[in-house]
Enzyme design. Structure first.
Site, PDB file in Angstrom:
ATOM      1  N   ASP A   1      -6.886  -1.629   4.037  1.00 25.83           N
ATOM      2  CA  ASP A   1      -5.903  -2.976   3.745  1.00 25.83           C
ATOM      3  C   ASP A   1      -6.453  -4.139   4.448  1.00 25.83           C
ATOM      4  O   ASP A   1      -5.899  -5.318   4.147  1.00 25.83           O
ATOM      5  CB  ASP A   1      -4.552  -2.475   3.838  1.00 25.83           C
ATOM      6  CG  ASP A   1      -4.164  -1.306   3.312  1.00 25.83           C
ATOM      7  OD1 ASP A   1      -4.434  -1.196   2.158  1.00 25.83           O
ATOM      8  OD2 ASP A   1      -3.259  -0.320   4.048  1.00 25.83           O
TER       9      ASP A   1
ATOM     10  N   ASP B   1       1.057  -1.407   0.016  1.00 29.68           N
ATOM     11  CA  ASP B   1      -0.062  -0.066  -0.006  1.00 29.68           C
ATOM     12  C   ASP B   1       0.796   1.106  -0.002  1.00 29.68           C
ATOM     13  O   ASP B   1       2.068   1.079   0.409  1.00 29.68           O
ATOM     14  CB  ASP B   1      -1.084   0.202   1.339  1.00 29.68           C
ATOM     15  CG  ASP B   1      -1.690   1.147   1.419  1.00 29.68           C
ATOM     16  OD1 ASP B   1      -2.363   1.656   0.415  1.00 29.68           O
ATOM     17  OD2 ASP B   1      -1.601   1.885   2.540  1.00 29.68           O
TER      18      ASP B   1
ATOM     19  N   ASP C   1      -1.459  -0.907   5.819  1.00 30.10           N
ATOM     20  CA  ASP C   1      -1.556  -0.377   7.280  1.00 30.10           C
ATOM     21  C   ASP C   1      -3.171   0.164   7.555  1.00 30.10           C
ATOM     22  O   ASP C   1      -3.425   0.166   8.728  1.00 30.10           O
ATOM     23  CB  ASP C   1      -0.667   0.975   7.699  1.00 30.10           C
ATOM     24  CG  ASP C   1      -0.946   2.018   6.875  1.00 30.10           C
ATOM     25  OD1 ASP C   1      -1.588   2.159   5.939  1.00 30.10           O
ATOM     26  OD2 ASP C   1      -1.207   3.049   7.778  1.00 30.10           O
TER      27      ASP C   1
END
Length: 643
Positions: free
Chosen positions: A520, A324, A516
């Protein structure tokens, strides 16, 4: 820590084995050898029966393990009267299973924190003075009741207070408001919304209260959809096959073949039992779990929580790593990147004026501007003459000067010559006018982590050559960050479900996903290994991940892979060491050189050797070497930042 009582309840067979062993020792001291033989033999046969039932059940599911050889070894030692060896085999069998269970099931609460974070309460507006309450969150609201988020229905007016989580999907009724959607979309900078714009549940309101009209129930809202994605993703994961089970069939076949040949050639059935005594699968049962526990201990010492031995094995075999962007490759919080004064102003003056005016602003970047000014040691000016237009800017009288801070369009109303500042991906600018004259701009950005590029190099050195970024950000921003850190492939504008589909479609597996935020959580759950940067407090991501990084350090993700590779290498060495030593002992026993009693004793030396080798996975020396390498790189890193 696990208490003794809870350990007994969770692992009753281990507790019973230890208790009966103690009782047997007392009886032996009292000269009751027959009682000890019957006690140990009976208990061994009971455990063999329990294991046989489990073995049959697993065989029906298509799984073959080392259970058969363990059962036959127990029965063989009972038949030849080696009841002490029987208890040792039982202890290794139940103890190894308990160790592996403890390693695999340390964290079974993947959804608890996610559910706890889900908005539980909504502030429903039930009356408003002069009908003005619906238009905003200000003085017009006269009656607000707290209701369960599940009781909200489409059409309800809701008050969302500063810094609160939006309970359900809705549309903005207030004139404007800013929302932090980073945990949902990955967009690091706050998003400003106007009347009629859609607001996602799970986003966090800014510093001014806002009114929204619900457009969905809690069950149909964005946050609940993410929870469902996590549940589905977790359920779709294939179970990890125990490392030892992969060697069970050939090891069992070799052991039974040697034992049968020894019986047939010698004509003595005792030879069959003597071979099986030294063929007990304790190295397979115990060495891998011990290595896994050592690897997990080493990981914890490095600020990495690994949720099971199977995770370490998957880390060791990974081929692709996916990241990410926001909060993972970047810090996740906007910081002042550049101060760009116009002619007649300097940087410190411009920043001090902006920070002084931003003291009276609810804008999300106000705190960043004030923090930057204080870091430079600048003195801020107080005033009683300041007025904010929410989501546009602030006009403040600072001494004898009028300072305007805010959006370009707002500042242009006071200084028509104001011009837009060229921005890179992920940047946002605020503009200033002083006494009707354009004074300059201040640019904020979400900076990449200083060790992100080195982390990509570390992954490549570990054999993970395919790197991918999945982000909800726009493509220009995503590609800019990917180029800075050295990531090859980028997929932008991703919703949570898009990330899940993207990870599932990657060909080179196993796949590691590093993230995080709440957005996600589903993709962390569906990846072969999900790694959560948990130091920033993203509880939902942490609980749905297989690995949690407790230190806000991206390089620990590569270190987790290195620990996994070391652990599996040592576990395999221990298994092969145990197998090799057992085969040698089996051959000697087949020729009659090792009686059953001596064989049981020698087998314990084999167990001890494999366990001691497996304990190398704790890896103190390797960690010291890694720390030395990091320390050696640090001066160069600092120098590069200075340039």
């Amino acid at each position: 820590m696990v208490s003794a009582s809870s350990a007994v309840r969770r692992y009753p067979l281990v507790a019973a084995t230890l208790a009966l062993g103690l009782i047997g020792a007392v009886l032996a001291l009292l000269g009751q050898a027959d009682a000890v033989r019957w006690l140990f033999s009976g208990y061994g046969l009971l455990i063999a029966g329990i294991e046989a039932v489990g073995m049959v059940r697993r065989l029906r599911q298509g799984t073959f393990g080392v259970d058969l050889l363990a059962i036959m070894a127990i029965i063989a030692t009972v038949l030849v009267g080696e009841y002490v060896a029987t208890m040792i085999i039982v202890l290794m069998l139940t103890g190894g299973a308990a160790l592996e269970d403890f390693a695999v099931n340390r964290a079974k609460r993947e959804l608890d924190a996610l559910l706890k974070r889900a908005p539980q309460i909504a502030h429903r507006i039930v009356a408003a003075a002069n009908g003005s309450g619906a238009a905003g969150a200000g003085p017009g609201v006269t009656d607000v009741e707290d209701v369960a988020a599940t009781d909200v229905r489409p059409g309800d007016l809701l008050l969302v207070r500063p810094a609160e989580i939006v309970p359900v999907d809705g549309e903005l009724v207030s004139d404007s408001a800013a929302f932090d959607e980073s945990s949902l979309t990955g967009e690091s900078l706050p998003v400003e919304r106007r009347t009629g714009d859609a607001i996602l549940s799970g986003s966090i309101n800014g510093q001014a209260a806002a009114t929204i009209r619900a457009t969905a129930t809690a069950a149909d809202s964005q946050y609940q959809q993410i929870i469902l994605l996590v549940e589905e993703a977790a359920a779709s994961k294939a179970p990890v096959v125990r490392l030892a089970d992969r060697y069970a069939v050939p090891f069992t076949a070799v052991s039974l073949t040697i034992a049968a040949i020894a019986w047939i050639v010698s004509g003595d059935p005792a030879r069959f039992a003597e071979v099986l005594v030294v063929a007990t699968p304790c190295p397979l049962l115990i060495s891998a779990p011990v290595a896994f526990m050592g690897g997990m201990s080493r990981a914890a010492r490095n600020g990495i929580i690994v949720k099971g031995g199977g995770v370490l094995e998957m880390l060791s075999r990974a081929k692709t790593v996916v990241f990410d962007k926001t909060g993972t490759l970047t810090h996740g919080t906007p910081a002042i990147a550049r101060v760009l004064p116009e002619l007649g102003f300097d940087q410190d003056e411009l920043l001090a004026l902006a920070a002084s005016a931003e003291q009276y602003s609810s804008h999300v970047l106000a705190a960043s501007v004030i923090s930057a000014a204080r870091t430079r040691g600048l003195e801020l000016t107080a005033t009683e003459d300041a007025n904010e237009v929410p989501a546009h800017g602030v006009v403040a009288r600072l001494g004898d000067r009028e300072v305007v801070v805010g959006k370009l369009s707002y500042v242009r109303d006071h200084a028509p010559e104001a011009v837009a500042t060229p921005l890179d991906g992920g940047e946002l600018a605020i503009y200033l006018a002083v006494d009707g004259r354009f004074a300059g701009s201040i640019v904020a950005s979400d900076k990449t982590r200083g060790n992100a590029r080195q982390t990509m190099a570390d992954f490549r050195a570990l054999g993970l050559h395919e790197t991918v970024m999945l982000t909800g950000d726009a493509r220009p921003t995503a590609e800019h960050i990917a180029e800075l850190v050295g990531i090859e492939s980028v997929q932008a504008d991703c919703l949570p479900v898009d990330k899940v589909d993207a990870v599932r479609s990657l060909p080179n597996r196993p796949v590691i996903m590093v993230g995080d935020g709440v957005n996600d959580a589903p993709v962390l759950a569906v990846a072969d290994v999900g790694i959560a940067m948990g130091a920033r407090g993203a509880t939902a991501a942490s609980e749905s991940a297989d690995v949690v990084i407790l230190i806000d350090d991206l390089s620990r993700t590569a270190r987790a892979v290195a620990i996994g590779q070391d652990t599996i290498r040592i576990a395999l060495q221990s298994i092969w060491l145990g197998i090799a030593m057992s085969v040698v002992l089996m051959v000697l026993a087949a020729f009659g050189f090792i009686p059953a009693t001596v064989g049981a004793l020698l087998q314990e030396f084999v167990d001890l050797a494999t366990i001691l080798n497996a304990l190398r996975a704790i890896g103190g020396r390797r960690d010291a070497a890694v720390q030395a390498q990091v320390a050696a790189r640090e001066p160069a890193t600092v120098g590069s930042r200075a340039r």
